[in-house]
Design a protein around this motif. Structure first.
Motif, PDB file in Angstrom:
ATOM      1  N   ALA A 163       8.915  -4.385  16.939  1.00  5.19           N
ATOM      2  CA  ALA A 163       9.269  -5.800  16.841  1.00  5.19           C
ATOM      3  C   ALA A 163      10.489  -6.139  17.680  1.00  5.19           C
ATOM      4  O   ALA A 163      11.300  -6.983  17.307  1.00  5.19           O
ATOM      5  N   LEU A 297      17.139  -3.027  -1.633  1.00  2.70           N
ATOM      6  CA  LEU A 297      16.327  -2.783  -2.835  1.00  2.70           C
ATOM      7  C   LEU A 297      16.723  -1.475  -3.537  1.00  2.70           C
ATOM      8  O   LEU A 297      16.234  -1.164  -4.627  1.00  2.70           O
ATOM      9  N   PHE A 302      10.060  -0.687  -5.664  1.00  2.00           N
ATOM     10  CA  PHE A 302       8.717  -1.018  -6.181  1.00  2.00           C
ATOM     11  C   PHE A 302       8.837  -1.994  -7.342  1.00  2.00           C
ATOM     12  O   PHE A 302       8.030  -2.899  -7.502  1.00  2.00           O
TER      13      PHE A 302
HETATM   14  C1  LIG Z   1      13.307   9.729  -3.940  1.00  2.00           C
HETATM   15  C2  LIG Z   1      13.187   8.265  -4.236  1.00  2.00           C
HETATM   16  C3  LIG Z   1      12.629   7.841  -5.432  1.00  2.00           C
HETATM   17  C4  LIG Z   1      12.493   6.476  -5.700  1.00  2.00           C
HETATM   18  N1  LIG Z   1      11.875   6.101  -6.855  1.00  2.00           N
HETATM   19  C5  LIG Z   1      11.669   4.783  -7.105  1.00  2.00           C
HETATM   20  C6  LIG Z   1      10.988   4.379  -8.268  1.00  2.00           C
HETATM   21  O1  LIG Z   1      10.565   5.210  -9.067  1.00  2.00           O
HETATM   22  N2  LIG Z   1      10.802   3.041  -8.480  1.00  2.00           N
HETATM   23  C7  LIG Z   1      11.250   2.082  -7.601  1.00  2.00           C
HETATM   24  O2  LIG Z   1      11.047   0.889  -7.853  1.00  2.00           O
HETATM   25  N3  LIG Z   1      11.917   2.453  -6.470  1.00  2.00           N
HETATM   26  C8  LIG Z   1      12.136   3.767  -6.201  1.00  2.00           C
HETATM   27  N4  LIG Z   1      12.798   4.158  -5.081  1.00  2.00           N
HETATM   28  C9  LIG Z   1      13.363   3.117  -4.206  1.00  2.00           C
HETATM   29  C10 LIG Z   1      12.339   2.548  -3.248  1.00  2.00           C
HETATM   30  O3  LIG Z   1      11.639   3.585  -2.617  1.00  2.00           O
HETATM   31  C11 LIG Z   1      13.035   1.677  -2.205  1.00  2.00           C
HETATM   32  O4  LIG Z   1      13.843   0.712  -2.835  1.00  2.00           O
HETATM   33  C12 LIG Z   1      11.993   0.950  -1.359  1.00  2.00           C
HETATM   34  O5  LIG Z   1      11.124   1.876  -0.778  1.00  2.00           O
HETATM   35  C13 LIG Z   1      12.649   0.114  -0.255  1.00  2.00           C
HETATM   36  O6  LIG Z   1      11.582  -0.510   0.414  1.00  2.00           O
HETATM   37  P1  LIG Z   1      11.801  -1.304   1.756  1.00  2.00           P
HETATM   38  O7  LIG Z   1      10.482  -1.883   2.119  1.00  2.00           O
HETATM   39  O8  LIG Z   1      12.982  -2.198   1.644  1.00  2.00           O
HETATM   40  O9  LIG Z   1      12.250  -0.182   2.828  1.00  2.00           O
HETATM   41  P2  LIG Z   1      11.391   0.947   3.560  1.00  2.00           P
HETATM   42  O10 LIG Z   1      10.371   1.523   2.667  1.00  2.00           O
HETATM   43  O11 LIG Z   1      12.377   1.881   4.184  1.00  2.00           O
HETATM   44  O12 LIG Z   1      10.598   0.159   4.670  1.00  2.00           O
HETATM   45  C14 LIG Z   1      11.203  -0.292   5.869  1.00  2.00           C
HETATM   46  C15 LIG Z   1      10.142  -0.211   6.960  1.00  2.00           C
HETATM   47  O13 LIG Z   1      10.615  -0.871   8.131  1.00  2.00           O
HETATM   48  C16 LIG Z   1      10.188  -0.120   9.251  1.00  2.00           C
HETATM   49  N5  LIG Z   1      11.033  -0.510  10.378  1.00  2.00           N
HETATM   50  C17 LIG Z   1      12.342  -0.181  10.594  1.00  2.00           C
HETATM   51  N6  LIG Z   1      12.763  -0.762  11.733  1.00  2.00           N
HETATM   52  C18 LIG Z   1      11.723  -1.477  12.245  1.00  2.00           C
HETATM   53  C19 LIG Z   1      11.547  -2.306  13.393  1.00  2.00           C
HETATM   54  N7  LIG Z   1      12.530  -2.542  14.270  1.00  2.00           N
HETATM   55  N8  LIG Z   1      10.334  -2.887  13.591  1.00  2.00           N
HETATM   56  C20 LIG Z   1       9.301  -2.671  12.723  1.00  2.00           C
HETATM   57  N9  LIG Z   1       9.413  -1.884  11.629  1.00  2.00           N
HETATM   58  C21 LIG Z   1      10.622  -1.302  11.378  1.00  2.00           C
HETATM   59  C22 LIG Z   1      10.347   1.326   8.803  1.00  2.00           C
HETATM   60  O14 LIG Z   1       9.578   2.197   9.613  1.00  2.00           O
HETATM   61  C23 LIG Z   1       9.838   1.240   7.352  1.00  2.00           C
HETATM   62  O15 LIG Z   1       8.457   1.458   7.263  1.00  2.00           O
HETATM   63  C24 LIG Z   1      12.960   5.509  -4.766  1.00  2.00           C
HETATM   64  C25 LIG Z   1      13.528   5.936  -3.567  1.00  2.00           C
HETATM   65  C26 LIG Z   1      13.636   7.295  -3.291  1.00  2.00           C
HETATM   66  C27 LIG Z   1      14.216   7.737  -1.982  1.00  2.00           C
END
Ligand SMILES: Cc1cc2nc3c(=O)[nH]c(=O)nc-3n(C[C@H](O)[C@H](O)[C@H](O)COP(=O)(O)OP(=O)(O)OC[C@H]3O[C@@H](n4cnc5c(N)ncnc54)[C@H](O)[C@@H]3O)c2cc1C
Length: 336
Positions: A163, A297, A302
């Motif tokens: 992007a 988050l 989730f």
């Molecule tokens: C071990 C562990 C256990 C967890 N357990 C839980 C749980 O039980 N319950 C719960 O609710 N939460 C849990 N979490 C927290 C949860 O996983 C995160 O809060 C959540 O995944 C964050 O989601 P996100 O979409 O903000 O980020 P991400 O999942 O990091 O997604 C960001 C996306 O953006 C993409 N990206 C980055 N830069 C660019 C760009 N320039 N252009 C296009 N794409 C890009 C990345 O590749 C990635 O796919 C846990 C986390 C961990 C690490």
């Protein structure tokens, strides 16, 4: 309205769906080649635990999280609602009392009730807290289901696209790139989380079990077919390198202490995700320059993604100021 959503983690997928369901024409750009391993979401435990999270979180997390349970049940049929069991070994029962003081919506179970709920834990714990209304899901299957739903709604999903190009004129930009947004959201930090996937066919647990401990609290989440996720560390670091020996040792020891049959488990995978968090560990929907950001988050992605996605979609599509959208509950002002 035409919207480009950047990042296909749980936040980006949920936002794309909420927007498309309200009639927006959405494209979703993900820099990784596939959902597998792309971001933090891939490594999550999948607990939907608004009440347990009160133990270490602002009440806002429980409020927003409560909304998430229904959303997941509607959009991902395999969402389980069998509650969460919280236990502590004899020497750590003080931890259980403290957990109970800080949380809500649980009942206290004695040994017989624990055995009725989870027969494999019979005789192992004399007291537990049971949060009956909480849920869990397999995050990887859930991300796949959201991806399928987005396609069904006509969202143009493109992998391998970082992007970099500015969205075409007339398109709104919604950034959900987690820690990668740190260049713009300078107050974001990384909190490293390490996890394991194990196959333990001799253990049968049907709901997440949290084992409290003063130094190494862990949880075990059933993924079906004898597979369990064991997690997770919380380390103030954005280092994404593989799991440390110490963390591996501690997670496995805690699982073994929960049930000795984990000693015979096959270790399928170790993983590390870096959670993006703001200084107060609360999420934000922010407008910076011409773009909107859904981020921070932390350990609840989730749980929170549905509520945040709904608010982001309302704000974008109805042209309402974010603060106004958050005013449904005064505490949600803090999201603006
Ligand atoms: C071990 C562990 C256990 C967890 N357990 C839980 C749980 O039980 N319950 C719960 O609710 N939460 C849990 N979490 C927290 C949860 O996983 C995160 O809060 C959540 O995944 C964050 O989601 P996100 O979409 O903000 O980020 P991400 O999942 O990091 O997604 C960001 C996306 O953006 C993409 N990206 C980055 N830069 C660019 C760009 N320039 N252009 C296009 N794409 C890009 C990345 O590749 C990635 O796919 C846990 C986390 C961990 C690490």
């Amino acid at each position: 309205m035409r919207v480009t959503v950047r990042g296909a983690g749980v936040a980006g997928l949920a936002c794309a769906i909420e927007l498309a369901e309200r009639g927006a024409r959405v494209e979703l750009l993900e820099r990784a080649a596939a959902l597998a391993g792309a971001g933090c979401s891939w490594f999550a435990g999948g607990m939907l635990a608004p009440w347990c999270e009160l133990e270490s979180s602002d009440p806002l997390i429980a409020r927003l999280g409560e909304e998430g349970l229904g959303w997941w049940r509607q959009r991902f049929a395999a969402t389980a609602q069998r509650g969460t069991l919280v236990v502590a070994h004899g020497r750590d029962t003080g931890e259980l009392r403290q957990f109970g003081r800080r949380t809500e919506h649980f009942e206290i179970l004695g040994a017989e009730a624990i055995a009725a709920l989870e027969p494999d834990l019979a005789g192992r714990f004399s007291t537990a807290l049971y949060f009956a209304s909480e849920g869990h899901l397999d995050p990887r299957a859930a991300l796949g289901a959201l991806h399928a739903r987005a396609l069904e709604l006509g969202v143009g999903v493109r992998f391998g696209d970082d992007a970099a190009a500015a969205p075409a004129a007339g398109r709104e930009l919604l950034d959900c790139t987690g820690l990668a947004a740190r260049g713009t959201l300078a107050d974001l930090r990384g909190v490293r989380g390490e996890m394991l996937l194990v196959r333990a066919p001799d253990v049968s647990l049907s709901r997440p079990v949290r084992v409290l401990h003063p130094r190494v609290p862990v949880y075990v989440v059933p993924r079906g077919a004898g597979v369990y996720m064991v997690g997770a560390t919380m380390i103030e670091s954005d280092a994404g390198q593989r799991i440390s020996a110490r963390s591996l040792l501690e997670l496995l020891s805690a699982a073994y202490a929960l049930h000795p049959a984990f000693g015979e488990a096959e270790v399928l995978e170790t993983g590390v995700g870096v959670r993006a968090a703001f200084p107060d560990n609360l999420p934000r929907i922010r407008r910076v320059g011409g773009a909107h950001y859904v981020n921070g988050l932390y350990r609840h992605g989730f749980l929170l993604a549905p509520a945040l996605a709904r608010r982001a979609a309302l704000a974008l599509l109805e042209g309402r100021h974010f603060a106004e959208v958050m005013d449904e509950d005064p505490r949600q002002r803090r999201l603006a």
